[in-house]
Motif scaffolding. Structure first.
Motif, PDB file in Angstrom:
ATOM      1  N   CYS A   1     -84.175  77.263  67.279  1.00  0.00           N
ATOM      2  CA  CYS A   1     -83.526  78.605  67.618  1.00  0.00           C
ATOM      3  C   CYS A   1     -83.263  78.978  69.017  1.00  0.00           C
ATOM      4  CB  CYS A   1     -83.957  79.610  66.618  1.00  0.00           C
ATOM      5  SG  CYS A   1     -83.725  79.605  64.859  1.00  0.00           S
ATOM      6  N   HIS A   2     -84.722  78.700  69.423  1.00  0.00           N
ATOM      7  CA  HIS A   2     -85.082  79.030  70.777  1.00  0.00           C
ATOM      8  C   HIS A   2     -84.779  77.833  71.588  1.00  0.00           C
ATOM      9  CE1 HIS A   2     -86.627  83.021  69.642  1.00  0.00           C
ATOM     10  NE2 HIS A   2     -87.127  82.326  68.868  1.00  0.00           N
ATOM     11  N   ALA A   3     -83.497  77.343  71.704  1.00  0.00           N
ATOM     12  CA  ALA A   3     -83.360  75.925  72.483  1.00  0.00           C
ATOM     13  C   ALA A   3     -83.692  76.080  73.945  1.00  0.00           C
ATOM     14  CB  ALA A   3     -81.819  75.489  72.022  1.00  0.00           C
ATOM     15  N   LEU A   4     -82.917  77.056  74.333  1.00  0.00           N
ATOM     16  CA  LEU A   4     -83.103  76.855  75.904  1.00  0.00           C
ATOM     17  C   LEU A   4     -84.687  77.018  76.420  1.00  0.00           C
ATOM     18  CD1 LEU A   4     -80.850  77.040  78.027  1.00  0.00           C
ATOM     19  CD2 LEU A   4     -80.802  79.247  78.233  1.00  0.00           C
ATOM     20  N   ASN A   5     -85.337  77.817  75.824  1.00  0.00           N
ATOM     21  CA  ASN A   5     -86.820  78.130  76.049  1.00  0.00           C
ATOM     22  C   ASN A   5     -87.385  76.607  75.932  1.00  0.00           C
ATOM     23  OD1 ASN A   5     -85.530  80.276  75.068  1.00  0.00           O
ATOM     24  ND2 ASN A   5     -87.494  81.383  75.518  1.00  0.00           N
ATOM     25  N   ALA A   6     -87.234  76.122  74.646  1.00  0.00           N
ATOM     26  CA  ALA A   6     -87.674  74.641  74.388  1.00  0.00           C
ATOM     27  C   ALA A   6     -87.375  73.387  75.373  1.00  0.00           C
ATOM     28  CB  ALA A   6     -87.531  74.334  73.072  1.00  0.00           C
ATOM     29  N   ASP A   7     -86.209  73.570  75.832  1.00  0.00           N
ATOM     30  CA  ASP A   7     -85.619  72.643  76.617  1.00  0.00           C
ATOM     31  C   ASP A   7     -86.344  72.789  78.112  1.00  0.00           C
ATOM     32  OD1 ASP A   7     -83.885  71.581  74.746  1.00  0.00           O
ATOM     33  OD2 ASP A   7     -81.961  72.482  75.661  1.00  0.00           O
ATOM     34  N   LEU A   8     -86.326  73.921  78.353  1.00  0.00           N
ATOM     35  CA  LEU A   8     -87.072  74.333  79.735  1.00  0.00           C
ATOM     36  C   LEU A   8     -88.616  74.075  79.811  1.00  0.00           C
ATOM     37  CD1 LEU A   8     -85.567  77.780  80.564  1.00  0.00           C
ATOM     38  CD2 LEU A   8     -85.215  75.421  81.834  1.00  0.00           C
ATOM     39  N   PHE A   9     -89.207  74.138  78.769  1.00  0.00           N
ATOM     40  CA  PHE A   9     -90.698  73.828  78.301  1.00  0.00           C
ATOM     41  C   PHE A   9     -90.819  72.264  78.421  1.00  0.00           C
ATOM     42  CE2 PHE A   9     -94.326  72.618  76.082  1.00  0.00           C
ATOM     43  CZ  PHE A   9     -95.186  73.699  76.526  1.00  0.00           C
ATOM     44  N   SER A  10     -89.956  71.802  77.764  1.00  0.00           N
ATOM     45  CA  SER A  10     -90.051  70.118  77.728  1.00  0.00           C
ATOM     46  C   SER A  10     -90.035  69.667  78.968  1.00  0.00           C
ATOM     47  CB  SER A  10     -89.013  69.690  76.822  1.00  0.00           C
ATOM     48  OG  SER A  10     -89.365  70.126  75.295  1.00  0.00           O
ATOM     49  N   ALA A  11     -88.981  70.111  79.992  1.00  0.00           N
ATOM     50  CA  ALA A  11     -88.913  69.488  81.212  1.00  0.00           C
ATOM     51  C   ALA A  11     -90.003  69.971  82.308  1.00  0.00           C
ATOM     52  CB  ALA A  11     -87.518  69.901  81.652  1.00  0.00           C
ATOM     53  N   SER A  12     -90.801  70.868  81.821  1.00  0.00           N
ATOM     54  CA  SER A  12     -92.066  71.596  82.658  1.00  0.00           C
ATOM     55  C   SER A  12     -93.243  70.715  82.684  1.00  0.00           C
ATOM     56  CB  SER A  12     -92.132  72.998  82.231  1.00  0.00           C
ATOM     57  OG  SER A  12     -93.006  73.012  81.103  1.00  0.00           O
ATOM     58  N   PRO A  13     -93.808  70.903  83.942  1.00  0.00           N
ATOM     59  CA  PRO A  13     -95.254  70.452  84.138  1.00  0.00           C
ATOM     60  C   PRO A  13     -96.052  70.614  82.775  1.00  0.00           C
ATOM     61  CG  PRO A  13     -94.785  72.093  85.691  1.00  0.00           C
ATOM     62  CD  PRO A  13     -93.654  71.829  84.903  1.00  0.00           C
ATOM     63  N   HIS A  14     -95.795  71.923  82.137  1.00  0.00           N
ATOM     64  CA  HIS A  14     -96.770  72.032  80.913  1.00  0.00           C
ATOM     65  C   HIS A  14     -96.693  71.322  79.919  1.00  0.00           C
ATOM     66  CE1 HIS A  14     -97.447  76.554  81.972  1.00  0.00           C
ATOM     67  NE2 HIS A  14     -98.649  75.806  82.382  1.00  0.00           N
ATOM     68  N   LYS A  15     -95.718  70.673  79.770  1.00  0.00           N
ATOM     69  CA  LYS A  15     -95.454  69.714  78.518  1.00  0.00           C
ATOM     70  C   LYS A  15     -96.471  68.695  78.552  1.00  0.00           C
ATOM     71  CE  LYS A  15     -93.661  67.436  75.236  1.00  0.00           C
ATOM     72  NZ  LYS A  15     -93.630  67.845  73.913  1.00  0.00           N
ATOM     73  N   LYS A  16     -96.769  67.969  79.560  1.00  0.00           N
ATOM     74  CA  LYS A  16     -97.621  66.931  79.732  1.00  0.00           C
ATOM     75  C   LYS A  16     -99.170  67.417  79.442  1.00  0.00           C
ATOM     76  CE  LYS A  16     -98.896  62.880  82.883  1.00  0.00           C
ATOM     77  NZ  LYS A  16     -99.692  63.330  83.770  1.00  0.00           N
ATOM     78  N   ALA A  17     -99.212  68.365  80.205  1.00  0.00           N
ATOM     79  CA  ALA A  17    -100.718  69.064  80.324  1.00  0.00           C
ATOM     80  C   ALA A  17    -101.040  69.343  78.500  1.00  0.00           C
ATOM     81  CB  ALA A  17    -100.716  70.221  81.217  1.00  0.00           C
ATOM     82  N   PHE A  18    -100.081  70.116  77.965  1.00  0.00           N
ATOM     83  CA  PHE A  18    -100.457  70.510  76.807  1.00  0.00           C
ATOM     84  C   PHE A  18    -100.653  69.364  75.668  1.00  0.00           C
ATOM     85  CE2 PHE A  18     -98.968  75.179  76.274  1.00  0.00           C
ATOM     86  CZ  PHE A  18     -99.407  75.637  77.339  1.00  0.00           C
ATOM     87  N   ASP A  19     -99.610  68.176  76.101  1.00  0.00           N
ATOM     88  CA  ASP A  19     -99.952  67.016  74.968  1.00  0.00           C
ATOM     89  C   ASP A  19    -101.257  66.484  75.356  1.00  0.00           C
ATOM     90  OD1 ASP A  19     -97.427  67.676  74.118  1.00  0.00           O
ATOM     91  OD2 ASP A  19     -96.546  65.981  74.849  1.00  0.00           O
ATOM     92  N   GLU A  20    -101.698  66.336  76.431  1.00  0.00           N
ATOM     93  CA  GLU A  20    -102.828  65.717  76.685  1.00  0.00           C
ATOM     94  C   GLU A  20    -104.221  66.449  76.272  1.00  0.00           C
ATOM     95  OE1 GLU A  20    -102.973  65.333  81.113  1.00  0.00           O
ATOM     96  OE2 GLU A  20    -101.550  63.426  80.913  1.00  0.00           O
ATOM     97  N   ASN A  21    -103.946  67.800  76.312  1.00  0.00           N
ATOM     98  CA  ASN A  21    -105.232  68.679  75.958  1.00  0.00           C
ATOM     99  C   ASN A  21    -104.845  69.396  74.213  1.00  0.00           C
ATOM    100  OD1 ASN A  21    -106.648  69.164  78.192  1.00  0.00           O
ATOM    101  ND2 ASN A  21    -104.908  70.039  79.072  1.00  0.00           N
ATOM    102  N   LYS A  22    -104.048  68.710  73.719  1.00  0.00           N
ATOM    103  CA  LYS A  22    -103.666  68.886  72.357  1.00  0.00           C
ATOM    104  C   LYS A  22    -103.736  70.434  72.139  1.00  0.00           C
ATOM    105  CE  LYS A  22    -104.625  64.752  69.940  1.00  0.00           C
ATOM    106  NZ  LYS A  22    -103.546  64.060  70.699  1.00  0.00           N
ATOM    107  N   PHE A  23    -102.918  71.104  72.875  1.00  0.00           N
ATOM    108  CA  PHE A  23    -102.631  72.609  72.717  1.00  0.00           C
ATOM    109  C   PHE A  23    -101.337  72.606  71.875  1.00  0.00           C
ATOM    110  CE2 PHE A  23    -104.455  73.526  77.161  1.00  0.00           C
ATOM    111  CZ  PHE A  23    -105.851  73.544  76.744  1.00  0.00           C
ATOM    112  N   PRO A  24    -101.148  73.304  70.870  1.00  0.00           N
ATOM    113  CA  PRO A  24     -99.803  73.552  70.258  1.00  0.00           C
ATOM    114  C   PRO A  24     -98.780  74.198  71.094  1.00  0.00           C
ATOM    115  CG  PRO A  24    -101.654  74.954  69.357  1.00  0.00           C
ATOM    116  CD  PRO A  24    -102.020  73.883  70.366  1.00  0.00           C
TER     117      PRO A  24
END
Lengths: 486, 151, 359
Positions: A304-327
């Motif tokens: 539903c929140h596609a724009l936010n998700a797209d922006l997040f996925s392209a952001s530097p946070h994506k990698k950091a969150f994945d590495e730290n196993k943050f949901p």
């Protein structure tokens, strides 16, 4: 129906020797005779709950069970009906099961409104051949050999009901006759769900088809009355998941429903009746219900929140969150009790979520950016308020300022866009959107200020004109007086 | 009625009163003429804003495109579909009041704020919008497109 | 400077004999008495009419008389055109003050019996001009094409429609069809800016010419006084200057009203919207509107509304024709019946207007 044919065949072949085996002492001559013939219905009926309660074959098939002679017992004139067909079956069951007086005679605690529920359900309303609806009582409960639903042998016992339902619902060719768009893979999905896995392990408490769809009162999901309608799902799931007692042995929280009802999604769905707001199943899946995995959260929310998700996925946070196993989304926004996001989430003060990771000592760059973003969005909000204030002042002074007011919508839009743009966690992109908003607010404020000044200009203009007219009038009057005093 | 006889008046006083009347009249003429001449000057926006009805020329609107038209104080989105049909909807997203736009690549109405989408019947088809967009009536008179309320 | 204007005067005088006119004006005297103040209201009405002509022409520069654009164009005038708000507000306010001044003028003429021989034609032209003034007001009210105007016009034309036999054709003629639509707006616009002003100008010229020709009338009881008791003042410049003084004051009142009580525009008319609560006609129609409300639905065999319209028709006709049935005043005798009738009418109108205003 399959049984019907068999019974009919058995009946023709074995009807003659029956009379010999009958004994006058037994009140249920039908059973005595048919058991003697060794036919399948009678062997199944032996353990039937109805038989155990003293109901003879004639209770359903008609005729006189006390007559030894076959011809006497199975005379049409005394009400023998033989094998009931189609809707006759449910009508026959209902003649007792819908009658609370009769049911009380057998000390039954069963509800007596199943017949009504079935008749109003999708199974009871749709017919394929004239007068015969999709499902009769016997379709799920069997015809002879009916046992209590608590008995594991019952086809509607939790551990067996999935097979019973899927006899039809997993058969694509059959389902096409009634509802071609309905999927037939529910069982496959169910087997992957937490409910399905537990069920396969023999846990009768785990949810099965009827736990959510109900037994008799099955409606299409689109119907507002359906237990699985979007608006009713939270309550349906909560029947088990909100019961601390029922969920005790599973060791999972039971406050999701309570949190959900107060959340932005719950309020939208349950109070504003906005059916596009997510219910439990929109994130967890329905037949394949599981908690979404850490990395898939942004996809789930992003549906539903596609724009936010797209922006997040392209952001530097994506990698950091994945590495730290943050949901992903959940880390900042929470899950079941999610609230409307406000600007207080942004920044570095105590209410902000950024400062959970970014502090003045650690990840300083993020700390600075969060601080600046918050300042910018606050200044846009303030400017918007200020511009609106001047617009209102001008309006209240009776000035026409529709144009500027219309323009102010763009500032509102820019502010909302900037809130979305936060998810890019990119200062340049964010600045761009904010600058757009600030341009609009300064333009509107200027226009409105001009209108307010115009208001005072009118007053001053009138004052000057009045002064001129007064001087002119007075001097004219003096002139007239002088003229007449000559 | 007695005939007025010429009584001499002090020249200074007479001059002052006449001067006062003369200059006040001049000032008065200016204060009347100024608004009138300002009124005659065509304003910046030289024509009546016909926002509520006239949206533009049909021949000037490309197929498969959309535009925002000011309708009173609210925006209306006018869409010319690929097949040439015209549709008009309220331009305000039902989610959080952003102004929607037509996206050629999706072939649908799109809101930039939260990626809400509406199909060309105004129904909300994806994203957060909770309600469809209100439809407006489009009338074509000769080459002019008019938008009005109600369908 | 002086010589230049003298030269110009001489040049014109050479050709059209201005001297005669100055001579005439100089010899024209206006009687002075306790009722003199009423003489100014004719002049004030004239001044307000001039203002209407000027502001009306100005508004015509931007107004568009069509269903789609009327409301928007007025909105445009108020919002976009410099001083548009002022011109429109003055036009609206002056319209109301004109009716008020004309009413005062009419009643003063009535009670001083100035209509008596030889001024019957002046009275008649004045009365027709007042009726035209109502027509101006009624047609002009619709032109902004806002909600109130739309429904007021609907009700107003409906009332015209109840007149027996000729009512229905009049209604269709006024509305340009069965209903109040854009066609009605076009008609009213045409009437307001072309037909009415044309007729009005002819009547006004006649009216003024007669006033100049015959001079001001004196009240009956003073007219018989011997000449040495009767006071007068020259029309030029004394009376004219006083006139100007009043005009200045009226103009200032108009400006104040326009700035502090700008005329509202309201909402655009929508034929499908339900009528707003408490629609009322302009105040000068209010006493008739209110009367129609009080008349029962049926009086004997006549429809209540028809009766009301007929009564007003007869009453109005009686009023207009007063110089012809009041022979006593023309002979120079007191006629108290006229006074009582007039007082009755004034009280009736005031009372019903106030009642209409309050409800």
């Amino acid at each position: 129906m399959k049984y019907g044919t068999k019974i009919l065949t058995a009946f023709f072949f074995l009807s003659i020797p029956c009379a010999i085996a009958a004994s006058p002492k037994n009140p249920d001559q039908c059973f005595v005779c048919h058991e003697g013939m060794g036919d399948k219905p009678s062997s199944l009926y032996k353990s039937d709950v109805h038989k155990l309660n003293g109901i003879s074959c004639s209770g359903c098939h008609g005729g006189d069970a006390s007559k030894e002679d076959q011809d006497d017992a199975m005379k049409k004139s005394i009400g023998f009906i033989g094998v009931p067909h189609g809707d006759e079956i449910s009508t026959l069951c209902g003649s007792c099961h819908a009658d609370s007086v009769k049911m009380r005679q057998y000390n039954s605690k069963l509800p007596t409104h199943q017949m009504n529920l079935l008749a109003a359900s999708v199974h009871g309303k749709n017919a394929i051949k004239g007068g015969q609806h999709i499902v009769q009582c016997t379709t799920c409960h069997n015809s002879h050999g009916i046992v209590s639903v608590k008995n594991p042998k019952s086809p509607v016992h939790p551990l067996r009901v999935t097979q019973t339902c899927t006899q039809c619902h997993a058969n694509a060719a059959y389902m096409r006759l009634y509802n071609p768009s309905l999927p037939v893979d529910q069982l496959d999905k169910y087997r992957t769900s937490v409910h399905g896995l537990r069920n396969a392990q023999g846990d009768a408490k785990a949810a099965v088809c009827s736990s959510c769809h109900s037994g008799h009162d099955i409606q299409p999901a689109g119907s507002a009355k359906s237990h699985v309608n979007a608006a009713n799902i939270p309550e349906t799931c909560a029947k088990c998941h909100a019961s601390a007692d029922y969920m005790k042995e599973y060791k999972i929280p039971t406050d999701q429903y309570e949190k959900f009802t107060k959340s932005v999604h719950g309020v939208a769905l349950l109070q504003k009746h906005d059916l596009s707001a997510p219910a439990c199943n929109d994130c967890h899946g329905n037949h394949g219900a599981v908690p979404p995995g850490v990395e898939s959260i942004s996809k789930v929310c992003g549906s539903c929140h596609a724009l936010n998700a797209d922006l997040f996925s392209a952001s530097p946070h994506k990698k950091a969150f994945d590495e730290n196993k943050f949901p992903e989304c959940e880390t900042c926004h929470g899950n079941h009790g999610i609230m409307t996001a406000t600007v207080t989430m942004l920044g570095v003060d105590s209410t902000a979520v950024c400062s959970k990771c970014h502090t003045e000592q650690k990840s300083v760059k993020g700390y600075r950016v969060a601080q600046e973003m918050r300042l910018l969005i606050d200044s846009l909000t303030n400017d918007q308020k200020r511009a609106l204030g001047i617009v209102e002042e001008a309006e209240q002074k009776g000035m026409e300022i529709g144009e500027a007011k219309f323009k102010l919508r763009d500032a509102h839009q820019a502010r909302l866009e900037s809130r979305t743009m936060v998810h890019s966690f990119n200062k340049e992109k964010f600045d761009e959107v904010i600058a757009k908003g600030l341009n609009v607010t300064s333009f509107v404020a200027l226009e409105a200020q001009r209108a307010v000044e115009e208001y005072f200009f009118r007053r001053w203009g009138l004052g000057i004109a009045t002064l001129i007219i007064t001087i002119l009038a007075v001097s004219l009057y003096a002139y007239i007086r002088r003229l007449e005093n000559k | 009625m007695e005939k007025s006889t010429d009584v001499p008046v002090q020249p200074g006083k007479r001059d002052f009163l006449k001067w006062l009347i003369g200059s006040a009249t001049a000032a008065w003429v200016v204060s009347v003429a100024y608004p009138i001449f300002s009124f005659l000057k065509p304003p910046k926006q030289g024509e009546v804003e016909v926002s509520s009805v006239k949206a533009g020329k049909l021949s000037e609107m490309a197929k498969d495109s959309g535009m925002i038209v000011k309708f009173g104080t609210k925006p209306v989105i006018l869409i010319r579909k690929a097949d040439g049909d015209l549709k008009a909807f309220s331009g305000t997203c039902t989610h959080l009041d952003c102004t929607v736009q037509y996206r050629k690549d999706f072939g649908s109405i799109w809101c930039a704020c939260h990626n809400g989408k509406y199909d060309l019947n105004g129904s909300n088809i994806s994203g957060p919008p909770p309600k469809p967009l209100d439809e407006y009536k489009v009338i074509i008179k000769e080459d002019e497109i008019f938008i009005s309320k109600g369908t | 400077m002086r010589s230049l204007s003298k030269k110009l005067y001489d040049w014109i005088n050479d050709r059209v004999h201005l001297d005669d006119l100055v001579e005439f004006m100089g010899k024209k005297y206006v009687p002075i008495n306790s009722h003199s103040v009423w003489y100014y209201f004719g002049g004030i009405s004239l001044f307000l009419f001039i203002i209407q002509v000027i502001t009306g022409i100005l508004l015509l520069l931007y107004y568009k008389g069509s269903e789609d654009l009327a409301f928007e164009s007025i909105h445009f005038i108020m919002a976009k055109v410099q001083f548009g708000w002022l011109i429109r507000s003055i036009h609206s306010w002056a319209a109301n003050l004109f009716i008020l001044a004309a009413f005062i003028h009419m009643f003063s003429v009535y009670f001083t019996k100035a209509y008596r021989k030889p001024r019957e034609i002046t009275w008649l032209t004045g009365m027709v001009m007042l009726l035209l003034g109502f027509g101006f007001g009624f047609s002009g009210y619709l032109l902004p094409w806002n909600e109130l105007a739309f429904f007021a016009t609907k009700v107003g034309t409906d009332i015209a429609g109840v007149v027996p036999v000729i009512g229905k054709p009049i209604l269709v003629f006024l509305r340009g069809g069965e209903d109040v639509t854009g066609a009605t707006l076009s008609r009213f616009f045409g009437l307001h800016v072309a037909v009415f002003p044309g007729i009005f100008t002819v009547l006004l010229a006649t009216h003024l010419l007669l006033v100049q020709r015959q001079g001001m009338s004196e009240p009956l009881e003073l007219a018989n006084n011997p000449a040495h008791v009767r006071k007068t003042m020259p029309f030029f410049p004394n009376f004219l200057l006083r006139d100007l003084l009043f005009w200045l004051i009226v103009l200032n009142i108009l400006a104040i009203l326009a700035v502090f009580f700008p005329w509202e525009l309201g909402k655009k008319a929508d034929a499908f919207a339900s009528a707003p609560a408490g629609i009322k006609p302009e105040w000068y129609f209010l006493f008739m509107f209110q009367t129609l409300k009080y008349i029962p639905a049926h009086v004997l065999f006549i429809d209540g509304e028809v009766l009301g319209v007929l009564l007003f028709g007869i009453g109005g006709l009686l009023w207009i024709l007063v110089p012809f049935w009041d022979k006593k005043s023309s002979r120079g005798e007191r006629n108290l019946i006229v006074n009582y009738f007039g007082i009755g009418v004034v009280i009736y109108m005031l009372l019903l207007t106030i009642l209409g205003w309050l409800t």
